[in-house]
Write an enzyme that holds these catalytic residues in place. Structure first.
Site, PDB file in Angstrom:
ATOM      1  N   CYS A 229      82.761 125.647  26.049  1.00 24.52           N
ATOM      2  CA  CYS A 229      81.336 125.642  26.328  1.00 24.52           C
ATOM      3  C   CYS A 229      80.373 125.294  25.196  1.00 24.52           C
ATOM      4  CB  CYS A 229      80.892 126.957  26.922  1.00 24.52           C
ATOM      5  SG  CYS A 229      82.001 127.566  28.173  1.00 24.52           S
TER       6      CYS A 229
ATOM      7  N   GLY B 279      82.669 120.728  26.588  1.00 23.12           N
ATOM      8  CA  GLY B 279      83.024 121.162  27.940  1.00 23.12           C
ATOM      9  C   GLY B 279      82.679 120.092  28.935  1.00 23.12           C
TER      10      GLY B 279
ATOM     11  N   ASN C  53      78.559 131.177  25.384  1.00 19.21           N
ATOM     12  CA  ASN C  53      79.662 130.453  24.743  1.00 19.21           C
ATOM     13  C   ASN C  53      80.516 131.488  24.035  1.00 19.21           C
ATOM     14  OD1 ASN C  53      81.360 128.658  23.426  1.00 19.21           O
ATOM     15  ND2 ASN C  53      79.872 128.146  21.846  1.00 19.21           N
ATOM     16  N   GLY C  54      81.774 131.609  24.429  1.00 18.39           N
ATOM     17  CA  GLY C  54      82.652 132.594  23.794  1.00 18.39           C
ATOM     18  C   GLY C  54      83.561 133.248  24.803  1.00 18.39           C
TER      19      GLY C  54
ATOM     20  N   TYR D  28      88.213 120.680  14.309  1.00 21.69           N
ATOM     21  CA  TYR D  28      88.266 119.853  15.498  1.00 21.69           C
ATOM     22  C   TYR D  28      87.040 119.913  16.424  1.00 21.69           C
ATOM     23  CZ  TYR D  28      89.716 118.157  20.078  1.00 21.69           C
ATOM     24  OH  TYR D  28      89.771 117.499  21.273  1.00 21.69           O
TER      25      TYR D  28
END
Ligand code: SF4
Length: 458
Positions: A11, A37, A111-112, A256
């Site tokens: 996300c 995402g 997000n998480g 990344y």
């Protein structure tokens, strides 16, 4: 990396407050963060009187046309790009999560990953709560609705004190917006400001600063771990320290996830990746004719490796960027095709050459093996695989979808066995110390590096 997406960020979030065309700003921000995402996308906007939410499965450009953006009226908005694991990709799992409750309306983006989500959910269900989705984020709606506190700000603080894990959260009510980073600050969240047509400023928070660049916003600073920012009426956001901070930002963002043009945790991602390549060249030198990256994730590190080693850099593999997620996935038997659809070596360039191939990580090893095979088939004399991060030996519990430990090749094989498996002439990794040196961080700066050392904080 095992770029056919074996290791997935979960996300991107954005919040826009008091800005002209807030939904449009959120849309372009989500577009710039599409890499975080691709399964679903959504935006909620506030007219000041009500919230409007549009979300659906698919890429940002597929979910929102002009007609839909026009419906998202108002000067505030929150947005979300979702990556979801198999079996949990229904529209109900798309965000923002919207609800009406006794104080009004609220939309949440997250997000998480919440590590105690299961216990909280079971507890809430026992007390009569009904859930519509599998998302951790829905727990927060119930916790806020059930809180005995009078004001929304106190209910949100109440709710986040019950959750554990990784979260960069943005809440939108009809009049206000709240942004929170967990005490460890696992996932990034930055604050910026955007100029309105009348000269006043609106504010933004976003997972990555590349969102600010696209919409012409100015980066101000990162939201601190344990900090809550409250945006209301005009003027600057107010800051509250709601947790004692114990920073452990995700080191894999540099390896990344983040876009190279983003600034993450105070460091430019491209520079860090180039440094990783230089460190790798110092730590693991070898004689070869050329350095080639696995595109796109290995490019910056390969430039760094080539510069440090003096071995020429070449784009020996060409990537097809138009392979979407919609084509029928090849069967297990034709995994080679899956790589070939995306990556094609330049035969004339690599024939008879000793290659150093730079990639950012190895997860299962199957993609690396296919890359080695297509390079050999194209005539490479030697293939030396060099990875610009340490071996990934543990899964992530903080918001990244990873295979479990039994599928992580470096957790189950020695270096020599892994090298044999991927069929390379040699294989080497950057050390954890080398990775830290690449970030050029203060010695006291701590990161989450659990996928490399297995030491989990939460
Ligand atoms: S375990 Fe790895 S991917 Fe997950 S937050 Fe920590 S460093 Fe990032």
């Amino acid at each position: 990396m095992e770029t056919l997406r074996d290791w997935n960020e979960e996300c991107a979030v954005v919040g826009v407050y008091n800005a002209d065309t807030a939904a449009s700003v959120a849309y372009y921000s989500l577009f710039s963060m599409q890499h975080r995402g691709q399964e679903a996308s959504g935006i909620s906007s506030s007219t000041g009187e009500k919230l409007i939410t549009i979300k659906d499965r698919g890429l940002v450009t597929a979910v929102f046309g002009d007609d839909k953006l026009k419906k998202l009226k108002g000067r505030s908005a929150v947005g979300h790009n979702r990556y979801s694991t198999a079996g949990e990709d229904s529209i109900l799992d798309a965000q923002p999560v919207f609800a009406r409750y006794d104080l009004g309306e609220i939309a949440i983006v997250h997000n998480g990953n919440l590590t105690n989500a299961k216990q909280i959910r079971e507890d809430l269900i026992q007390k009569g709560a009904i859930f519509q989705s599998f998302m951790d984020t829905e727990n927060l709606i119930h916790l806020i609705a059930k809180s005995q506190k009078e004001k929304l700000i106190d209910r949100i603080i109440d709710a986040v004190h019950k959750i554990e894990g990784a979260y960069s959260l943005i809440f939108l009510s009809r009049k206000k917006m709240f942004a929170i980073r967990d005490p460890h600050g696992f996932r990034p969240l930055s604050l910026g400001r955007i100029k309105n047509s009348d000269g006043s400023f609106g504010y933004m928070v976003a997972s990555e600063t590349c969102a600010f660049d696209l919409v012409g916003a100015e980066y101000i600073r990162d939201v601190e771990p344990g900090e809550m920012l409250v945006f209301e009426a005009e003027g600057e956001p107010r800051s509250y320290k709601i947790f004692e901070k114990q920073p452990r930002p995700c080191i894999f963002e540099f390896v990344y996830f983040a876009r190279p043009d983003s600034r993450v945790f105070g460091h430019n991602v491209y520079e860090v990746r180039k440094n990783m390549g230089q460190e790798l060249a110092r730590e693991k030198p070898i004689e070869a004719d050329m350095v080639i990256p696995v595109p796109d994730s290995g490019v910056a590190a390969a430039i760094g490796y080539a510069r440090e080693s003096g071995i020429p850099f070449e784009l020996g593999i060409v990537r097809n960027h138009y392979v979407g997620r919609t084509f029928i996935e090849p069967t297990q038997q034709s995994r080679e095709l899956k790589v070939k659809l995306k990556l094609n070596p330049i035969k004339e360039l690599i024939q008879g050459k000793r290659l150093i191939v730079i990639d950012d990580s190895i997860v299962r090893g199957t993609t690396s093996r296919q890359i080695v095979r297509i390079l050999r088939a194209a005539g490479a004399k030697e293939v030396h695989m060099k990875i610009s991060s340490p071996p990934t030996i543990s899964p992530c519990y903080y918001g990244v979808d990873t295979p479990d430990k039994s599928q992580l090749i470096c957790a189950n094989m020695t270096l020599e066995e892994t090298c044999r498996f991927i069929e390379a002439d040699s294989l080497s990794f950057l050390s954890l110390e080398g990775l830290r040196r690449s970030i050029q961080c203060d010695e006291r700066e701590l990161f989450c590096q659990a996928c490399f050392d297995g030491k989990y904080i939460v």
